[in-house]
Motif scaffolding. Structure first.
Motif, PDB file in Angstrom:
ATOM      1  N   THR A   2      19.142 -11.361  23.578  1.00  8.99           N
ATOM      2  CA  THR A   2      20.033 -10.840  22.559  1.00  8.99           C
ATOM      3  C   THR A   2      21.399 -11.511  22.614  1.00  8.99           C
ATOM      4  OG1 THR A   2      21.125  -8.854  21.718  1.00  8.99           O
ATOM      5  CG2 THR A   2      20.744  -8.958  24.088  1.00  8.99           C
ATOM      6  N   ASP A 177      22.979   4.804  14.870  1.00 11.29           N
ATOM      7  CA  ASP A 177      22.932   3.591  14.053  1.00 11.29           C
ATOM      8  C   ASP A 177      23.833   2.476  14.591  1.00 11.29           C
ATOM      9  OD1 ASP A 177      21.190   4.846  12.296  1.00 11.29           O
ATOM     10  OD2 ASP A 177      22.809   5.564  11.000  1.00 11.29           O
ATOM     11  N   PRO A 180      21.883  -0.699  16.606  1.00 14.55           N
ATOM     12  CA  PRO A 180      21.150  -1.540  15.650  1.00 14.55           C
ATOM     13  C   PRO A 180      22.068  -2.302  14.701  1.00 14.55           C
ATOM     14  CG  PRO A 180      20.093   0.601  15.844  1.00 14.55           C
ATOM     15  CD  PRO A 180      21.397   0.694  16.584  1.00 14.55           C
ATOM     16  N   ALA A 181      23.152  -1.669  14.255  1.00 22.08           N
ATOM     17  CA  ALA A 181      24.080  -2.333  13.333  1.00 22.08           C
ATOM     18  C   ALA A 181      24.789  -3.504  14.003  1.00 22.08           C
ATOM     19  CB  ALA A 181      25.104  -1.324  12.810  1.00 22.08           C
ATOM     20  N   LEU A 183      23.669  -5.294  16.600  1.00 22.47           N
ATOM     21  CA  LEU A 183      22.689  -6.357  16.826  1.00 22.47           C
ATOM     22  C   LEU A 183      22.414  -7.119  15.532  1.00 22.47           C
ATOM     23  CD1 LEU A 183      20.187  -4.511  19.204  1.00 22.47           C
ATOM     24  CD2 LEU A 183      22.001  -6.128  19.826  1.00 22.47           C
ATOM     25  N   GLN A 184      22.320  -6.387  14.416  1.00 21.39           N
ATOM     26  CA  GLN A 184      22.073  -7.030  13.127  1.00 21.39           C
ATOM     27  C   GLN A 184      23.266  -7.870  12.704  1.00 21.39           C
ATOM     28  OE1 GLN A 184      19.103  -6.901  11.218  1.00 21.39           O
ATOM     29  NE2 GLN A 184      20.199  -8.627  10.331  1.00 21.39           N
ATOM     30  N   ALA A 185      24.476  -7.356  12.907  1.00 20.12           N
ATOM     31  CA  ALA A 185      25.686  -8.096  12.546  1.00 20.12           C
ATOM     32  C   ALA A 185      25.805  -9.377  13.363  1.00 20.12           C
ATOM     33  CB  ALA A 185      26.921  -7.223  12.759  1.00 20.12           C
ATOM     34  N   GLU A 187      23.328 -11.106  14.664  1.00 18.07           N
ATOM     35  CA  GLU A 187      22.309 -12.032  14.180  1.00 18.07           C
ATOM     36  C   GLU A 187      22.733 -12.660  12.861  1.00 18.07           C
ATOM     37  OE1 GLU A 187      19.270 -14.480  13.734  1.00 18.07           O
ATOM     38  OE2 GLU A 187      19.748 -13.350  15.559  1.00 18.07           O
ATOM     39  N   ASN A 188      23.298 -11.859  11.964  1.00 16.99           N
ATOM     40  CA  ASN A 188      23.778 -12.386  10.689  1.00 16.99           C
ATOM     41  C   ASN A 188      24.903 -13.388  10.897  1.00 16.99           C
ATOM     42  OD1 ASN A 188      21.956 -10.758   9.382  1.00 16.99           O
ATOM     43  ND2 ASN A 188      23.452  -9.184   8.829  1.00 16.99           N
TER      44      ASN A 188
END
Length: 201
Positions: A2, A177, A180-181, A183-185, A187-188
């Motif tokens: 990650t 949330d 997850p938010a 980790l997504q940010a 990755e983006n």
């Protein structure tokens, strides 16, 4: 592996009036520990600070506390400090904040007081100035940060935030949330960075 190995959590050294502040702080710590994400925080063992560190420790995670020498007796109890994986005692607040920034891949602001607000605004300012692209989350537990969001909107509308695209904190109401938010940010952001490199080539 990650992109997020550690998260700095800004939060109060008191518990506040609503029991949900302590509960959500512990839930955040638990989620971090379960995800294998290290907590970097202000080193206090009381209030919201103590709750988030307890959550991480109970979930088997790792904790780095960074605290100025003059606050050790005010915000921490020695037996609890010994449970931290790493304790860094700094000379002053400026050194503390710099080390917290260096050791963190993302930032979360839980409910807190003036110190928490100051830390959040500073890390947002650094983002606006292009000094970092690390994810920033405002944990809006029970609408705690709504007045700040209204103020930021007002500043933007009045033309005082000229580079808003540089700092777009994630305002999240539910503690489950947050991870997850982030980790997504991350990755983006990593994908966007790769695209920029390709464009330059």
């Amino acid at each position: 592996m990650t992109l997020i190995q550690s998260i700095c959590v800004y939060c109060g050294s008191s518990g506040g009036r609503d029991a949900s502040y302590l509960q959500t702080a512990q839930a955040l710590g638990t989620a971090m520990g379960q995800a294998g994400i290290r907590l970097v925080y202000g080193g206090g063992t009381r209030g919201v600070m103590g709750a988030v560190s307890e959550g991480v420790i109970h979930a088997g995670g790792q904790v780095t506390g960074i605290i100025p020498r003059f606050l050790v007796d005010k915000e921490a109890a020695e037996p609890e400090l010994k449970r931290l994986d790493e304790l860094i005692i700094t000379a002053d607040m400026h050194e503390r904040k710099h080390k917290m920034f260096e050791r963190s891949d993302a930032f979360v602001a839980m409910p807190g007081g003036i110190g928490t607000l100051e830390e959040l605004i500073e890390i947002m300012t650094w983002g606006q100035l292009g000094r970092h692209r690390k994810p920033i989350v405002i944990a809006n537990i029970n609408g705690f940060w709504n007045p700040l969001a209204a103020l930021l909107d007002h500043m933007r509308e009045e033309g005082f935030i000229h580079t808003a695209h540089q700092v777009q904190p994630l305002v999240i109401d539910r503690v489950e949330d947050i991870i997850p938010a982030i980790l997504q940010a991350a990755e983006n952001g990593n994908r966007h960075g790769r695209e920029e490199i390709i464009e330059k080539l």
